[in-house]
Design a protein around this motif. Structure first.
Motif, PDB file in Angstrom:
ATOM      1  N   ASN A 142      20.604  30.834  11.091  1.00 10.91           N
ATOM      2  CA  ASN A 142      20.129  32.052  10.433  1.00 10.91           C
ATOM      3  C   ASN A 142      19.101  31.643   9.390  1.00 10.91           C
ATOM      4  N   TYR A 143      17.987  32.357   9.354  1.00  9.19           N
ATOM      5  CA  TYR A 143      16.976  32.168   8.316  1.00  9.19           C
ATOM      6  C   TYR A 143      16.996  33.416   7.439  1.00  9.19           C
ATOM      7  N   TRP A 144      17.209  33.235   6.129  1.00  8.48           N
ATOM      8  CA  TRP A 144      17.332  34.369   5.226  1.00  8.48           C
ATOM      9  C   TRP A 144      16.167  34.528   4.259  1.00  8.48           C
ATOM     10  N   SER A 145      15.600  33.446   3.803  1.00 13.64           N
ATOM     11  CA  SER A 145      14.468  33.541   2.879  1.00 13.64           C
ATOM     12  C   SER A 145      13.577  32.307   3.047  1.00 13.64           C
TER      13      SER A 145
ATOM     14  N   PHE B  71      24.742  25.340   4.606  1.00 11.77           N
ATOM     15  CA  PHE B  71      24.007  26.400   3.933  1.00 11.77           C
ATOM     16  C   PHE B  71      22.909  25.765   3.099  1.00 11.77           C
ATOM     17  N   ILE B  72      21.670  26.164   3.326  1.00  7.92           N
ATOM     18  CA  ILE B  72      20.557  25.698   2.489  1.00  7.92           C
ATOM     19  C   ILE B  72      20.376  26.705   1.364  1.00  7.92           C
ATOM     20  N   ILE B  73      20.478  26.205   0.142  1.00 10.45           N
ATOM     21  CA  ILE B  73      20.220  27.006  -1.049  1.00 10.45           C
ATOM     22  C   ILE B  73      18.883  26.549  -1.616  1.00 10.45           C
TER      23      ILE B  73
ATOM     24  N   GLN C  70      18.200  31.418  -4.136  1.00  8.87           N
ATOM     25  CA  GLN C  70      18.489  32.234  -2.965  1.00  8.87           C
ATOM     26  C   GLN C  70      19.054  31.368  -1.845  1.00  8.87           C
ATOM     27  N   ALA C  71      19.913  31.969  -1.031  1.00  7.52           N
ATOM     28  CA  ALA C  71      20.333  31.319   0.208  1.00  7.52           C
ATOM     29  C   ALA C  71      19.152  31.397   1.161  1.00  7.52           C
ATOM     30  N   ALA C  72      18.745  30.262   1.708  1.00  5.38           N
ATOM     31  CA  ALA C  72      17.565  30.219   2.567  1.00  5.38           C
ATOM     32  C   ALA C  72      17.920  30.227   4.049  1.00  5.38           C
ATOM     33  N   ALA C  73      18.997  29.540   4.426  1.00 10.36           N
ATOM     34  CA  ALA C  73      19.333  29.437   5.845  1.00 10.36           C
ATOM     35  C   ALA C  73      20.742  28.888   6.002  1.00 10.36           C
ATOM     36  N   SER C  74      21.279  29.070   7.204  1.00  6.98           N
ATOM     37  CA  SER C  74      22.547  28.438   7.547  1.00  6.98           C
ATOM     38  C   SER C  74      22.460  27.895   8.960  1.00  6.98           C
ATOM     39  N   LEU C  75      23.249  26.881   9.209  1.00  4.47           N
ATOM     40  CA  LEU C  75      23.412  26.317  10.551  1.00  4.47           C
ATOM     41  C   LEU C  75      24.902  26.273  10.829  1.00  4.47           C
ATOM     42  N   GLU C  76      25.332  26.953  11.860  1.00  3.86           N
ATOM     43  CA  GLU C  76      26.704  26.845  12.336  1.00  3.86           C
ATOM     44  C   GLU C  76      26.673  25.871  13.496  1.00  3.86           C
ATOM     45  N   SER C  77      27.566  24.902  13.498  1.00  7.71           N
ATOM     46  CA  SER C  77      27.499  23.836  14.490  1.00  7.71           C
ATOM     47  C   SER C  77      28.876  23.482  15.028  1.00  7.71           C
ATOM     48  N   LEU C  78      28.901  23.136  16.301  1.00  6.48           N
ATOM     49  CA  LEU C  78      30.076  22.587  16.953  1.00  6.48           C
ATOM     50  C   LEU C  78      29.711  21.191  17.415  1.00  6.48           C
ATOM     51  N   GLY C  79      30.451  20.218  16.930  1.00  7.80           N
ATOM     52  CA  GLY C  79      30.215  18.830  17.312  1.00  7.80           C
ATOM     53  C   GLY C  79      31.456  18.237  17.936  1.00  7.80           C
ATOM     54  N   THR C  80      31.271  17.090  18.560  1.00  8.87           N
ATOM     55  CA  THR C  80      32.406  16.389  19.143  1.00  8.87           C
ATOM     56  C   THR C  80      32.304  14.907  18.844  1.00  8.87           C
ATOM     57  N   HIS C  81      33.453  14.292  18.693  1.00  6.28           N
ATOM     58  CA  HIS C  81      33.542  12.835  18.606  1.00  6.28           C
ATOM     59  C   HIS C  81      33.276  12.312  20.010  1.00  6.28           C
ATOM     60  N   ALA C  82      32.591  11.178  20.126  1.00  7.40           N
ATOM     61  CA  ALA C  82      32.218  10.676  21.449  1.00  7.40           C
ATOM     62  C   ALA C  82      32.480   9.190  21.597  1.00  7.40           C
TER      63      ALA C  82
END
Length: 166
Positions: free
Chosen positions: A70-73, A100-102, A108-120
């Motif tokens: 998400n890009y907010w500002s 969350f990028i502040i 201001q909150a600028a952006a967020s990244l929601e992520s799913l990772g795995t151990h490999a």
């Protein structure tokens, strides 16, 4: 979610944005958001024991499986940003988190990244269980984050459940 609530999350990266991160629109190009999120991911990894030394000694790694941004500002050159992280869940192999990028210059909150990772397992190039010591550290983070009094703004499309395509 407020800026104060985001500031309460662990800080994994801070940077003043250089001129060469700007694009033709006069704001930070999307690829640099990913670079900031990536730096924060390495900070989170180090914090829970997924260090370069661990990866080398165990021929292990981490793979990104899904991501939603998400890009907010806008962010501009000369502004300082901070990336804070919230762990949302984990399974035997996977971990779900948000960065969350502040923008500390504009508060201001600028952006967020929601992520799913795995151990490999890098020998087999596939997902593998998290070692107990790392799982315990992730669980400690998760326990702290589950006590927060606000819901993370998740996209709803990322789940810890096994996906046959992965």
């Amino acid at each position: 979610m407020t800026i104060d609530q985001l500031h309460a999350l662990p800080l994994y990266h801070r940077q003043t944005i250089p001129d060469d991160y700007m694009d033709a629109m006069g704001h930070m190009n999307v690829r640099w958001y990913m670079a900031l999120f990536d730096e924060a991911t390495w900070g989170l990894f180090d914090d829970v024991g997924l260090t370069a030394a661990y990866f080398k000694a165990h021929q292990a790694g981490g793979f990104a499986l899904r991501q939603f941004i998400n890009y907010w500002s806008e962010v501009h050159a000369g502004q300082t940003v901070a990336v804070h992280t919230r762990l949302l869940g984990r399974s035997a192999k996977r971990f779900h988190f948000m960065h969350f990028i502040i923008n500390e210059t504009t508060c201001q909150a600028a952006a967020s990244l929601e992520s799913l990772g795995t151990h490999a397992d890098l020998r087999q190039r596939k997902s593998s269980p998290l070692p107990p010591a790392i799982a315990e550290r992730l669980d400690a983070h998760l326990a702290r984050n589950q006590r927060l009094d606000w819901q993370a703004p998740v996209c709803g499309a990322i789940t810890l459940l096994p996906d046959p395509a992965i």
